[in-house]
Design a protein around this motif. Structure first.
Motif: not given
Length: 92
Positions: A1-3, A10-15, A22-25, A53-55
């Motif tokens: 989510m940070q990426l 933004t920090t709003i996750h509407r879609r 990345d979530a699928q992985q 991801w961190q890199s």
């Protein structure tokens, strides 16, 4: 989510976003058997994905998984007798 937040400002996750992959992985890693073999095992795969991801989030990040790899090597070694788990009993 940070990426995702960084990419979209933004920090709003509407879609979703392109980062949904990345979530699928991450979900795919949850299906890897919880065994030490074959290598790379689930722990090593998660550590590597985290490093990727961190890199990307922090270009100064440098991973060093050699202690983890050494521990896994020790646990999967043919010479490991299974009886000695590497934990010494403390008498008290």
């Amino acid at each position: 989510m940070q990426l995702r937040d960084r990419d979209l400002g933004t920090t709003i996750h509407r879609r979703g976003s392109d980062r949904d992959r990345d979530a699928q992985q991450a979900m795919e890693l949850a299906t890897v058997p919880l065994t030490a073999t074959p290598r790379p095992n689930v722990v090593e795969q998660v550590a590597r994905r985290y490093s990727d991801w961190q890199s990307e989030l922090d270009p100064a990040y440098r991973s060093d998984w050699s202690p983890l790899e050494a521990l896994i090597d020790r646990g999967t070694s043919k010479s490991w007798d299974g009886a000695n788990r590497g934990i010494e009993q403390v008498e008290g």
